[in-house]
Design an enzyme around this catalytic site. Structure first.
Site, PDB file in Angstrom:
ATOM      1  N   ASN A   1     -11.143  -2.512  -5.155  1.00 58.85           N
ATOM      2  CA  ASN A   1     -10.399  -1.535  -5.960  1.00 58.85           C
ATOM      3  C   ASN A   1     -11.125  -1.140  -7.259  1.00 58.85           C
ATOM      4  OD1 ASN A   1      -7.138  -2.800  -4.943  1.00 58.85           O
ATOM      5  ND2 ASN A   1      -8.244  -1.003  -4.196  1.00 58.85           N
TER       6      ASN A   1
ATOM      7  N   ASP B   1       0.824  -1.212   0.000  1.00 61.98           N
ATOM      8  CA  ASP B   1       0.000   0.000   0.000  1.00 61.98           C
ATOM      9  C   ASP B   1       0.860   1.265   0.000  1.00 61.98           C
ATOM     10  OD1 ASP B   1      -2.409   1.355  -0.028  1.00 61.98           O
ATOM     11  OD2 ASP B   1      -2.545   1.451   2.149  1.00 61.98           O
TER      12      ASP B   1
HETATM   13  C1  IPE Z   1      -5.282  -2.669  -0.224  1.00 59.33           C
HETATM   14  O1  IPE Z   1      -5.030  -1.325  -0.342  1.00 59.33           O
HETATM   15  C2  IPE Z   1      -5.311  -3.298  -1.596  1.00 59.33           C
HETATM   16  C3  IPE Z   1      -4.017  -3.469  -2.251  1.00 59.33           C
HETATM   17  C4  IPE Z   1      -2.861  -3.150  -1.769  1.00 59.33           C
HETATM   18  C5  IPE Z   1      -4.081  -4.096  -3.557  1.00 59.33           C
HETATM   19  P1  IPE Z   1      -6.186  -0.233  -0.435  1.00 59.33           P
HETATM   20  O2  IPE Z   1      -5.514   1.070  -0.600  1.00 59.33           O
HETATM   21  O3  IPE Z   1      -7.156  -0.625  -1.490  1.00 59.33           O
HETATM   22  O4  IPE Z   1      -6.891  -0.358   0.971  1.00 59.33           O
HETATM   23  P2  IPE Z   1      -7.797   0.686   1.743  1.00 59.33           P
HETATM   24  O5  IPE Z   1      -8.882   1.094   0.812  1.00 59.33           O
HETATM   25  O6  IPE Z   1      -6.932   1.837   2.111  1.00 59.33           O
HETATM   26  O7  IPE Z   1      -8.275  -0.048   2.951  1.00 59.33           O
HETATM   27  C1  IPE Z   2      -1.686   0.195  -3.288  1.00 59.21           C
HETATM   28  O1  IPE Z   2      -1.417   1.539  -3.364  1.00 59.21           O
HETATM   29  C2  IPE Z   2      -1.738  -0.446  -4.631  1.00 59.21           C
HETATM   30  C3  IPE Z   2      -3.072  -0.786  -5.114  1.00 59.21           C
HETATM   31  C4  IPE Z   2      -4.188  -0.721  -4.484  1.00 59.21           C
HETATM   32  C5  IPE Z   2      -3.105  -1.267  -6.478  1.00 59.21           C
HETATM   33  P1  IPE Z   2      -2.594   2.592  -3.358  1.00 59.21           P
HETATM   34  O2  IPE Z   2      -2.987   2.856  -4.776  1.00 59.21           O
HETATM   35  O3  IPE Z   2      -3.697   2.161  -2.481  1.00 59.21           O
HETATM   36  O4  IPE Z   2      -1.881   3.852  -2.768  1.00 59.21           O
HETATM   37  P2  IPE Z   2      -2.467   4.838  -1.675  1.00 59.21           P
HETATM   38  O5  IPE Z   2      -2.791   4.004  -0.487  1.00 59.21           O
HETATM   39  O6  IPE Z   2      -3.674   5.475  -2.269  1.00 59.21           O
HETATM   40  O7  IPE Z   2      -1.364   5.793  -1.428  1.00 59.21           O
HETATM   41 MG    MG Z   3      -4.099   2.448  -0.498  1.00 60.99          MG
END
Ligand code: IPE
Ligand code: IPE
Ligand code: MG
Length: 227
Positions: free
Chosen positions: A60, A12
């Site tokens: 997502n 993340d």
């Molecule tokens: C978890 O991260 C999903 C992945 C890393 C693929 P998210 O960014 O989607 O999680 P939340 O929404 O902050 O809980």
């Molecule tokens: C995690 O990084 C990767 C995926 C969910 C694909 P994020 O895209 O959630 O990055 P932040 O948490 O918004 O910074």
């Molecule tokens: Mg994230």
């Protein structure tokens, strides 16, 4: 002092990293992929046998289509560029999650890489794509129903996407966020959880090694008593 066999990672913080660099969220994803490569190398070095990476969650899909498409593009490009290397390094790729809704050309690429790396044994990379723990559990229970099997721990385990894979000893989440976000909740009941402040693109081999080192010092009781 036993090395963990299975490490699971919630990668993340890509988006925030990209914006902080005065660039786009997608730029963060691009750099995040470089971290993935580094961590695969670190995992092999540390004798990790299964590395599970959370790439795309069932939630997502709520993101803007431009970002979703870019993630698909990165994945597709990664497979094209790295497939020979994965074979050469004896890396096995396995998908966990339901990719039915993915674009058909990406789906066939994913199936091809799974097929071509199926018998590799150096390390298994489980890529969690359109993965959600609740969805996985529902699908397992439906499979049991279809097979007229009773609901018990063994039958559930054998019908999850992670069938045959030991539970992760370690769960890592980068991005300075302390939650599970629908990732491997059945499998992680006794995992040692490491929440890391760094955003995913900054996570490196040393950080991985440090976590393995810390893990080896932990007394794991599994509900029993300290020895
Ligand atoms: C978890 O991260 C999903 C992945 C890393 C693929 P998210 O960014 O989607 O999680 P939340 O929404 O902050 O809980
Ligand atoms: C995690 O990084 C990767 C995926 C969910 C694909 P994020 O895209 O959630 O990055 P932040 O948490 O918004 O910074
Ligand atoms: Mg994230």
């Amino acid at each position: 002092m036993i090395s963990p066999k299975h490490v699971a990672i919630i990668m993340d913080g890509n988006g925030r990293w990209g914006l902080k660099k005065k660039n786009s969220r997608n730029y963060g994803h691009k750099q995040g992929l470089k971290a993935v490569e580094k961590i695969i190398t670190a995992a092999i070095k540390n004798n990790t046998k299964y590395l599970t990476l959370f790439v795309f969650s069932t939630e997502n899909w709520k993101r803007p289509i431009k970002e979703i498409n870019y993630l698909f593009y990165l994945l597709s490009n990664y497979i094209d560029k790295k497939i020979n290397n994965l074979i050469k390094k004896k890396i096995k790729i396995k998908i966990i999650g339901n990719i039915r809704q993915f674009p058909s050309n990406l789906k066939s690429k994913i199936k091809k890489v799974e097929k071509l790396t199926k018998f590799n044994s150096k390390i298994q990379i489980n890529m969690a794509l359109n993965y959600g723990s609740r969805q996985e559990l529902i699908s397992a229970i439906n499979k049991l129903k279809k097979k007229s099997l009773i609901i018990n721990e063994l039958n559930i385990n054998n019908n999850l996407y992670t069938k045959g894979i030991p539970d992760p000893e370690i769960l890592i989440r980068t991005g300075n966020t302390n939650r599970i976000s629908n990732f491997l909740t059945w499998q992680c009941i006794y995992s040692e959880i490491f929440f890391v402040k760094k955003m995913w693109p900054d996570f490196n081999e040393k950080d991985y090694e440090m976590i393995i080192k810390k893990f080896k010092k932990i007394n794991r009781n599994f509900g029993g008593l300290n020895d």
